[in-house]
Design an enzyme around this catalytic site. Structure first.
Site, PDB file in Angstrom:
ATOM      1  N   GLY A  17      46.208  82.524  10.152  1.00  0.00           N
ATOM      2  CA  GLY A  17      45.848  82.633  11.565  1.00  0.00           C
ATOM      3  C   GLY A  17      45.509  81.313  12.237  1.00  0.00           C
ATOM      4  N   ASN A  19      47.539  79.454  13.915  1.00  0.00           N
ATOM      5  CA  ASN A  19      48.170  79.487  15.242  1.00  0.00           C
ATOM      6  C   ASN A  19      47.391  80.378  16.203  1.00  0.00           C
ATOM      7  OD1 ASN A  19      50.798  77.913  15.510  1.00  0.00           O
ATOM      8  ND2 ASN A  19      51.031  78.869  13.492  1.00  0.00           N
ATOM      9  N   MET A  97      55.060  88.166   9.173  1.00  0.00           N
ATOM     10  CA  MET A  97      56.123  88.047   8.177  1.00  0.00           C
ATOM     11  C   MET A  97      57.015  89.283   8.077  1.00  0.00           C
ATOM     12  SD  MET A  97      55.905  85.055   7.319  1.00  0.00           S
ATOM     13  CE  MET A  97      54.752  83.707   7.457  1.00  0.00           C
ATOM     14  N   ASN A 114      57.913  84.144  19.248  1.00  0.00           N
ATOM     15  CA  ASN A 114      57.647  83.845  17.845  1.00  0.00           C
ATOM     16  C   ASN A 114      57.628  82.331  17.646  1.00  0.00           C
ATOM     17  OD1 ASN A 114      57.518  84.288  14.937  1.00  0.00           O
ATOM     18  ND2 ASN A 114      59.686  83.741  14.850  1.00  0.00           N
ATOM     19  N   HIS A 116      58.418  79.470  14.821  1.00  0.00           N
ATOM     20  CA  HIS A 116      59.128  79.361  13.541  1.00  0.00           C
ATOM     21  C   HIS A 116      59.102  77.910  13.061  1.00  0.00           C
ATOM     22  CE1 HIS A 116      61.832  80.501  10.332  1.00  0.00           C
ATOM     23  NE2 HIS A 116      62.464  79.359  10.561  1.00  0.00           N
TER      24      HIS A 116
END
Ligand code: GAR
Length: 208
Positions: A17, A19, A97, A114, A116
């Site tokens: 977590g 981010n 995920m 999202n 990545h």
């Protein structure tokens, strides 16, 4: 795209977590005009849930699932209900995920983003930093993109490259990638919050 104000963000994550933490900090500092209204995880003991609870943000485990890479439609429907209850208007996958499918994808069409850890379309899927290192690439980076039915395949919002150093390990490279993520993801959300992102086919235009 018009965005209802204030932006209410729902975060889905599976692990640490960091981010999520970066988004929370950007909201608290006023840099990001929005608030985190719900945090949801597919892992009951994920640190991301603890981070949210420390701030009194509704944090929910949804599962368990019999699958590893997706959720049963009934579990996704539970997520949709939680997000609707929290009046969420943007869903952020921050280290989530699993592949997002219907009903979540249809309920929040054009409103799921999202982060990545590579320069897509290079190295989609898991542990992208390790894939880049093992491939021998000299440059990798971070992509923030809208989510569609493909795997790490939706229209790109922001990208930032990052050099792979000769003595990099998977850990050192992921650490530097995460530092980039922690500014790039809040910036993409800020642009969304201000209604500055316009999707035309595969291209995302950033409006002045
Ligand atoms: C991040 O590096 C994110 O890019 C990656 O998982 C990490 C989560 O870190 N996501 C993916 O690989 C998705 N395909 P965090 O839990 O500390 O935010």
């Amino acid at each position: 795209m018009t965005v209802e104000q204030p932006l209410r963000i729902g975060i889905l994550g599976s692990g640490n977590g960091s981010n999520c933490e970066a988004i929370l900090r950007a909201c608290a500092s006023g840099q990001l005009p929005g608030q985190v209204a719900a945090v949801i995880s597919d892992s009951a003991d994920a640190l991301i849930l603890q981070r949210a609870r420390q701030r009194n943000i509704p944090a929910t485990f949804v599962g368990p699932s019999q699958f590893k890479t997706k959720l049963e439609p009934e579990l996704e429907q539970q997520i949709v209900s939680l997000l609707h209850t929290a009046k969420v208007n943007l869903v952020v996958l921050a280290g989530y995920m699993r592949v997002v499918k219907s009903p979540l994808l249809t309920a929040f069409a054009g409103r799921i983003i999202n982060v990545h850890p590579s320069l897509l379309p290079a190295f989609p899927g898991l542990k992208a930093w390790e894939q880049a290192l093992n491939y021998g690439a000299r440059v990798t980076g971070v992509t923030v993109h809208f989510v569609n039915e493909g795997i790490d395949a939706g229209p790109v919002i922001l990208q930032q490259p990052l050099a792979i150093l000769p003595d990099d390990t998977a850990e050192s490279l992921h650490q530097r990638i995460q530092i980039v993520e922690h500014t790039l993801l809040p910036e993409a959300i800020r642009l969304f919050a201000l209604g500055k992102l316009q999707i035309t086919g595969r291209r995302v235009q950033i409006l002045e």
